[in-house]
Enzyme design. Structure first.
Site, PDB file in Angstrom:
ATOM      1  N   GLY A  14       0.789  -1.147   0.096  1.00 32.47           N
ATOM      2  CA  GLY A  14       0.051  -0.059   0.000  1.00 32.47           C
ATOM      3  C   GLY A  14       0.751   1.249  -0.026  1.00 32.47           C
ATOM      4  O   GLY A  14       0.472   2.359   0.584  1.00 32.47           O
ATOM      5  N   ALA A  15       2.000   1.419  -0.822  1.00 34.28           N
ATOM      6  CA  ALA A  15       2.896   2.324  -0.610  1.00 34.28           C
ATOM      7  C   ALA A  15       3.001   3.292  -1.727  1.00 34.28           C
ATOM      8  O   ALA A  15       3.938   4.038  -1.886  1.00 34.28           O
ATOM      9  CB  ALA A  15       4.315   1.510  -0.582  1.00 34.28           C
ATOM     10  N   SER A 143      -6.513   0.606  13.225  1.00 34.16           N
ATOM     11  CA  SER A 143      -7.150   1.914  13.105  1.00 34.16           C
ATOM     12  C   SER A 143      -7.879   1.902  14.492  1.00 34.16           C
ATOM     13  O   SER A 143      -8.075   1.297  15.126  1.00 34.16           O
ATOM     14  CB  SER A 143      -8.150   1.950  12.066  1.00 34.16           C
ATOM     15  N   TYR A 156     -15.282  -2.012   7.821  1.00 27.82           N
ATOM     16  CA  TYR A 156     -14.041  -1.575   8.082  1.00 27.82           C
ATOM     17  C   TYR A 156     -13.743  -1.780   9.442  1.00 27.82           C
ATOM     18  O   TYR A 156     -12.637  -2.224   9.710  1.00 27.82           O
ATOM     19  CB  TYR A 156     -14.020  -0.073   7.722  1.00 27.82           C
ATOM     20  N   ALA A 158     -14.759  -3.899  11.661  1.00 25.62           N
ATOM     21  CA  ALA A 158     -14.396  -5.524  12.188  1.00 25.62           C
ATOM     22  C   ALA A 158     -13.052  -5.991  11.238  1.00 25.62           C
ATOM     23  O   ALA A 158     -12.404  -6.668  12.165  1.00 25.62           O
ATOM     24  CB  ALA A 158     -15.489  -6.259  11.597  1.00 25.62           C
ATOM     25  N   LYS A 160     -10.454  -4.147  10.698  1.00 25.28           N
ATOM     26  CA  LYS A 160      -9.360  -3.524  11.842  1.00 25.28           C
ATOM     27  C   LYS A 160      -9.111  -4.286  13.134  1.00 25.28           C
ATOM     28  O   LYS A 160      -8.030  -4.341  13.699  1.00 25.28           O
ATOM     29  CB  LYS A 160      -9.250  -2.173  11.627  1.00 25.28           C
ATOM     30  N   ILE A 189      -6.378  10.214   9.159  1.00 29.94           N
ATOM     31  CA  ILE A 189      -5.059  10.648   8.576  1.00 29.94           C
ATOM     32  C   ILE A 189      -5.350  11.286   7.300  1.00 29.94           C
ATOM     33  O   ILE A 189      -6.306  10.859   6.513  1.00 29.94           O
ATOM     34  CB  ILE A 189      -3.867   9.654   8.598  1.00 29.94           C
TER      35      ILE A 189
END
Length: 267
Positions: A14-15, A143, A156, A158, A160, A189
């Site tokens: 994911g960069a 998160s 989302y 669940a 995380k 963020i």
């Protein structure tokens, strides 16, 4: 501070932007060799162009939606620089938002497959090489939603929460092999993902993006005490620490980079 990362091999998913990109930047500045991946080839190549002046970096596009893709990324990283010492998994999506009753099984599986299972697949592919070396660092991105769920983001949240559980389990299973596993837990963020959320909010409300951000903080994140979006660099700094020799007694922990958003003291 000497982070002890000179010559270490890091693999960051994911960069192509956001937290993953900033993590790759900091790792390169500390002398690590960095292999990055993301699913969009054009964005990945743009990220590589920006990163190459900083040090030894390479990358390959990958979606991480199946085990073969994760295994291929580890092989490519190994071919480029050697067996990865460090895995940072930033790959993730927001997923389906809105009323719980409107989220289908497919919506749930999309969030779980991308956010949780990408971490499972990457850890499973990277761990054997780390065990052989007797040293490793795994950092997974959780998160605030993992411990403070929001009703309109349940898939989302669940996924995380699963990241926290996965990391804790890995920290217990592989510490004996010299591999430390931890998480960072960001909140709101400034990344392309939250940019898209705020653009959508602005459109729905007929406002500009800044007003959308301000209203979101006031209405949806009232406990975020710093009253602003965090910066990707602020999350990357915590990840860098967890990757480093300085974090040699940190295992199974979650570092919140959330501006005080989580209201409880419990992890």
């Amino acid at each position: 501070m000497n982070y002890g990362l000179e010559g270490r091999v890091a693999l960051v998913t994911g960069a192509d932007s956001g937290m993953g990109f900033q993590t790759a930047t900091l790792l390169l500045r500390e002398g690590a060799k960095v292999f990055i991946t993301d699913q969009y080839p054009d964005r990945l190549e743009a990220a590589l162009r920006q990163l190459r002046p900083l040090g030894q970096v390479d990358g390959a596009p990958a979606g991480l939606t199946d085990a073969a893709a994760a295994e291929a990324v580890v092989r490519q990283a190994t071919s480029a620089f050697g067996t990865p010492d460090i895995l940072v998994n930033c790959a993730g999506i927001t997923g389906k938002q809105g009323d719980f009753l409107e989220a289908t099984d497919d919506d749930w599986m999309e969030a779980l497959n991308t956010n949780l299972m990408s971490a499972v697949r990457m850890a499973r592919a990277a761990l054997p090489g780390m065990r052989a070396k007797g040293w490793g660092r795994i950092v997974l991105v959780a998160s605030e939603d993992a411990v403070q769920p929001y009703a309109d983001e349940l898939p989302y949240c669940a996924s995380k929460a699963g990241i926290l559980n996965l990391a804790k389990g890995l920290s217990k299973a592989y510490a004996k092999d010299g591999i430390l596993t931890n998480t960072v837990a960001p909140a709101f963020i400034a990344t392309p993902m939250t940019d898209a959320m705020m653009d959508k909010r602005a459109a729905e409300r007929g406002t500009d993006k800044q007003e959308a951000i301000e209203s979101f903080l006031k209405e949806e994140r009232p406990t975020l005490e710093l009253k602003r979006r965090g910066e990707a660099e602020e999350v990357a700094a915590a990840i860098l620490f967890l990757c480093s020799a300085q974090a040699s007694f940190v295992n199974g922990a979650s570092i919140r980079v959330d501006g005080g958003s989580v209201a409880s003291i419990a992890t």
